[in-house]
Design an enzyme around this catalytic site. Structure first.
Site, PDB file in Angstrom:
ATOM      1  N   ASN A 151       0.788  -1.240   0.000  1.00  0.00           N
ATOM      2  CA  ASN A 151       0.000   0.000   0.000  1.00  0.00           C
ATOM      3  C   ASN A 151       0.820   1.291   0.000  1.00  0.00           C
ATOM      4  OD1 ASN A 151       0.747  -0.576   2.644  1.00  0.00           O
ATOM      5  ND2 ASN A 151      -1.111   0.256   3.530  1.00  0.00           N
ATOM      6  N   PRO A 175      10.043  -6.847  -1.606  1.00  0.00           N
ATOM      7  CA  PRO A 175       8.790  -6.108  -1.757  1.00  0.00           C
ATOM      8  C   PRO A 175       7.604  -7.043  -1.961  1.00  0.00           C
ATOM      9  CG  PRO A 175       9.966  -6.168  -3.840  1.00  0.00           C
ATOM     10  CD  PRO A 175      10.828  -6.920  -2.848  1.00  0.00           C
ATOM     11  N   VAL A 231      -0.124 -12.890   7.859  1.00  0.00           N
ATOM     12  CA  VAL A 231       1.250 -13.215   7.431  1.00  0.00           C
ATOM     13  C   VAL A 231       2.235 -12.882   8.563  1.00  0.00           C
ATOM     14  CG1 VAL A 231       3.074 -12.743   5.748  1.00  0.00           C
ATOM     15  CG2 VAL A 231       0.705 -12.922   4.978  1.00  0.00           C
ATOM     16  N   GLU A 249       4.702  -4.853  12.035  1.00  0.00           N
ATOM     17  CA  GLU A 249       3.724  -3.750  11.927  1.00  0.00           C
ATOM     18  C   GLU A 249       2.561  -4.293  11.109  1.00  0.00           C
ATOM     19  OE1 GLU A 249       3.742  -0.774  13.298  1.00  0.00           O
ATOM     20  OE2 GLU A 249       5.718  -0.925  14.211  1.00  0.00           O
ATOM     21  N   CYS A 283      -3.225   0.951   6.910  1.00  0.00           N
ATOM     22  CA  CYS A 283      -3.371   0.184   8.156  1.00  0.00           C
ATOM     23  C   CYS A 283      -4.137   0.981   9.207  1.00  0.00           C
ATOM     24  CB  CYS A 283      -1.996  -0.213   8.680  1.00  0.00           C
ATOM     25  SG  CYS A 283      -0.871   1.184   8.843  1.00  0.00           S
TER      26      CYS A 283
HETATM   27  P1  NAD Z   1       0.587  -9.101   3.143  1.00  0.00           P
HETATM   28  O1  NAD Z   1       0.736  -9.587   4.531  1.00  0.00           O
HETATM   29  O2  NAD Z   1      -0.239  -9.856   2.206  1.00  0.00           O
HETATM   30  O3  NAD Z   1       2.053  -8.979   2.467  1.00  0.00           O
HETATM   31  C1  NAD Z   1       3.085  -8.232   3.060  1.00  0.00           C
HETATM   32  C2  NAD Z   1       4.422  -8.745   2.550  1.00  0.00           C
HETATM   33  O4  NAD Z   1       4.640 -10.078   3.023  1.00  0.00           O
HETATM   34  C3  NAD Z   1       4.538  -8.820   1.034  1.00  0.00           C
HETATM   35  O5  NAD Z   1       5.836  -8.433   0.658  1.00  0.00           O
HETATM   36  C4  NAD Z   1       4.331 -10.292   0.758  1.00  0.00           C
HETATM   37  O6  NAD Z   1       4.913 -10.723  -0.458  1.00  0.00           O
HETATM   38  C5  NAD Z   1       5.062 -10.892   1.944  1.00  0.00           C
HETATM   39  N1  NAD Z   1       4.752 -12.292   2.271  1.00  0.00           N
HETATM   40  C6  NAD Z   1       3.598 -12.975   2.087  1.00  0.00           C
HETATM   41  N2  NAD Z   1       3.744 -14.247   2.565  1.00  0.00           N
HETATM   42  C7  NAD Z   1       5.005 -14.336   3.073  1.00  0.00           C
HETATM   43  C8  NAD Z   1       5.753 -15.375   3.717  1.00  0.00           C
HETATM   44  N3  NAD Z   1       5.229 -16.591   3.941  1.00  0.00           N
HETATM   45  N4  NAD Z   1       6.999 -15.112   4.100  1.00  0.00           N
HETATM   46  C9  NAD Z   1       7.553 -13.884   3.888  1.00  0.00           C
HETATM   47  N5  NAD Z   1       6.903 -12.877   3.290  1.00  0.00           N
HETATM   48  C10 NAD Z   1       5.641 -13.104   2.887  1.00  0.00           C
HETATM   49  O7  NAD Z   1       0.107  -7.573   3.267  1.00  0.00           O
HETATM   50  P2  NAD Z   1      -0.290  -6.574   2.099  1.00  0.00           P
HETATM   51  O8  NAD Z   1      -1.568  -7.044   1.501  1.00  0.00           O
HETATM   52  O9  NAD Z   1       0.868  -6.300   1.218  1.00  0.00           O
HETATM   53  O10 NAD Z   1      -0.527  -5.226   2.943  1.00  0.00           O
HETATM   54  C11 NAD Z   1      -1.737  -4.939   3.568  1.00  0.00           C
HETATM   55  C12 NAD Z   1      -1.700  -5.274   5.040  1.00  0.00           C
HETATM   56  O11 NAD Z   1      -0.586  -4.645   5.660  1.00  0.00           O
HETATM   57  C13 NAD Z   1      -2.919  -4.736   5.790  1.00  0.00           C
HETATM   58  O12 NAD Z   1      -3.343  -5.689   6.721  1.00  0.00           O
HETATM   59  C14 NAD Z   1      -2.386  -3.498   6.491  1.00  0.00           C
HETATM   60  O13 NAD Z   1      -3.103  -3.122   7.628  1.00  0.00           O
HETATM   61  C15 NAD Z   1      -0.992  -3.917   6.811  1.00  0.00           C
HETATM   62  N6  NAD Z   1      -0.120  -2.743   6.982  1.00  0.00           N
HETATM   63  C16 NAD Z   1       0.322  -2.436   8.245  1.00  0.00           C
HETATM   64  C17 NAD Z   1       1.095  -1.281   8.450  1.00  0.00           C
HETATM   65  C18 NAD Z   1       1.568  -0.882   9.827  1.00  0.00           C
HETATM   66  O14 NAD Z   1       2.445  -0.023   9.926  1.00  0.00           O
HETATM   67  N7  NAD Z   1       1.016  -1.441  10.894  1.00  0.00           N
HETATM   68  C19 NAD Z   1       1.427  -0.480   7.361  1.00  0.00           C
HETATM   69  C20 NAD Z   1       0.960  -0.844   6.094  1.00  0.00           C
HETATM   70  C21 NAD Z   1       0.193  -1.981   5.923  1.00  0.00           C
END
Ligand code: NAD
Length: 478
Positions: A151, A175, A231, A249, A283
């Site tokens: 995002n 990424p 995740v 996070e 988030c």
């Molecule tokens: P996601 O958890 O689907 O993916 C995040 C990252 O993890 C990506 O790079 C993805 O390729 C990687 N990933 C997926 N499976 C993995 C594994 N088994 N091992 C290692 N890496 C893996 O999240 P998203 O859809 O990209 O982002 C949205 C989510 O992130 C929402 O829930 C949002 O609230 C959260 N978010 C939190 C913050 C914060 O600061 N708290 C900031 C931004 C987004």
């Protein structure tokens, strides 16, 4: 942009050696932007080896040298402004307003990190053993793995990468498969700023091919993950078994509490920003509004009125505030959750259209906290308004969620606002403002299933360094 189709390992742009060609499409037009071959586990090994080789020398650079590199990085980012906007809009559907926030805060993160070496101070402590001095040094952790979400791919990668490097660590960045171009662009920025080879490495590939491998690899001592709770919990488990440190996070389910004495119009204007910024894919985005009886109707009326004025569409159009969601499947998931909530008895105050990946604002009222739209992190421009009888009920319902990231309260009684904020189970609360806030010098982080660890300032310096006790015996002891 220099390369859309290469990995960045040890200062060299090279084709991934994974078995899949990955395609990245514009979420608004559906057009192919670029394709690349995914990274393999061998590429991950090479990236970690490069980071490990580079770390001792990088960790030994003088603070002023590191500061100079960071200054050059900021300069490069300024020179690349239009290129960065182009990619963020094309790759992730970010509007011009969202770009302003992401780009501005990225520069502020770098600016703040220029002073992090000043926070790497140690201690000299007395000893109970005659002739002994105790020194506690703050030193880099070593190699840090950064995993970023889709995002805010620029800001949320840099928010980890820059402090890590400023504290003398080296980094492997992975990424999201939705937005690898932003990470390749970051690699290009580091290359242009002249960072030594291996200080930053970028590997992009499928989670199923390299996801667990990158986390369980023996080289990184800290996994800095930003993404979903699901995740994050998995990563916490994998890292925990290997006794690796984590910074997690994760997701959120924010409320705005609007109390009887609040200005309903102010709260509604704020809710527009909280619920619709980056199409709700933040988030800290507002998911629920809890309104007490005297303001309930006025708030909904104003919220609907202002929501109708928000322009939706092409993120390249300067007037547009809501662009597309990251992909069509996400929009379909959101539609399903809205339908489920309506079936459970919610009233539709504003019916947003759903066209492909574009979701127009939706406002649901009469929602109860057990309904789907109230329980789930919607990650879309959809907001549920829940009637509450008083502030006690508001606090109870606000806390009735697995998440605890950022919340907000509207009241004219500032002291009451402060005291109620203290009772909300979230890492951050904003009184008389909406829930989305980030100031790179102020602590950032969540409670409960919204994460572990804190970002920014001395909090991130503490996380990205470790401490070491060295004692020196000045006199013969034996
Ligand atoms: P996601 O958890 O689907 O993916 C995040 C990252 O993890 C990506 O790079 C993805 O390729 C990687 N990933 C997926 N499976 C993995 C594994 N088994 N091992 C290692 N890496 C893996 O999240 P998203 O859809 O990209 O982002 C949205 C989510 O992130 C929402 O829930 C949002 O609230 C959260 N978010 C939190 C913050 C914060 O600061 N708290 C900031 C931004 C987004």
């Amino acid at each position: 942009m220099k390369y859309y189709d290469k990995q960045f390992i040890d200062g060299v742009w090279r084709e991934g050696s994974g078995d899949k060609i990955m395609e990245n499409r514009n979420p608004y037009t559906g057009e192919l932007i670029y394709s690349y071959r995914s990274a393999s586990t061998q590429d991950v090994d090479d990236a970690y080896e490069a980071a490990k080789r580079a770390q001792p020398q990088w960790g030994a650079t003088l603070p002023e040298e590191r500061r100079t590199y960071l200054k050059r990085l900021a300069q490069v980012i300024r020179e690349m402004e239009s290129e960065i906007f182009q990619l963020l809009a094309e790759e992730s559907g970010g509007t011009r307003a969202k770009f302003g926030f992401e780009y501005g805060d990225s520069l502020k993160v770098i600016d703040d990190a220029m002073g992090y070496h000043m926070m790497m101070d140690g201690r000299i402590m007395p000893s109970n053993i005659p002739g002994k001095d105790n020194y506690v040094f703050k030193i880099p952790k070593g190699v840090i793995c950064v995993i970023a979400p889709f995002n805010f791919p620029l800001l949320l990668s840099l928010r980890s990468v820059v402090p890590a490097i400023a504290c003398g660590n080296t980094v492997v960045l992975k990424p999201s498969t939705e937005t690898p171009g932003s990470a390749f662009l970051i690699a290009e920025m580091f290359e242009k700023a002249g960072f030594p080879h291996g200080v930053l490495n970028v590997v992009a590939g499928r989670g199923s091919e390299i996801g667990d491998y990158i986390v369980s690899h023996p080289v990184p001592s800290l996994i800095s993950f930003t993404g979903s709770t699901e995740v994050g919990q998995h990563i916490g488990k994998v890292a925990g078994e290997l006794l690796k440190d984590v910074s997690l996070e994760l997701g959120g389910n924010q409320v705005m509490i609007v109390l009887d004495d609040a200005d309903a119009d102010q709260a509604a204007r704020a809710a527009i920003v909280g619920a619709y910024s980056h199409q709700g894919q933040i988030c800290m985005a507002l998911n629920r509004v809890l309104a007490t009886p005297k303001v309930y109707d006025d708030f909904i009326k104003a919220f609907v009125k202002y929501s109708k004025e928000v322009k939706v569409g092409d993120p390249f159009d300067q007037q547009v505030s809501i662009g597309p969601l990251i992909n069509r499947q996400q929009a379909e998931k959101v539609e399903e959750r809205i339908r489920e909530t309506i079936q459970a008895g919610a009233k539709v105050e504003l019916e947003g259209k759903i066209e492909g990946s574009v979701v127009y604002p939706w406002i649901l009222s009469g929602v109860t906290n057990d309904m789907c739209a109230a329980r789930c992190e919607m990650f879309a421009p959809v907001c549920s308004v829940i009637p509450v009888k008083d502030e006690e009920e508001a606090i109870r319902i606000a806390n009735d969620t697995e998440y605890g990231l950022s919340n907000s309260i509207f009241t004219k009684d500032l002291y009451k606002g402060l005291q109620l904020a203290r009772r909300l189970e979230s890492g951050m609360v904003h009184v008389n403002d909406q829930s989305i806030h980030h100031e790179p010098h102020v602590m950032f982080g969540g409670e409960k299933n919204s994460g572990v660890g804190r970002f920014n300032g001395h909090w991130v310096v503490d996380k990205f360094t470790t401490e070491k006790w060295i004692s020196v015996q000045r006199t013969d002891r034996y």
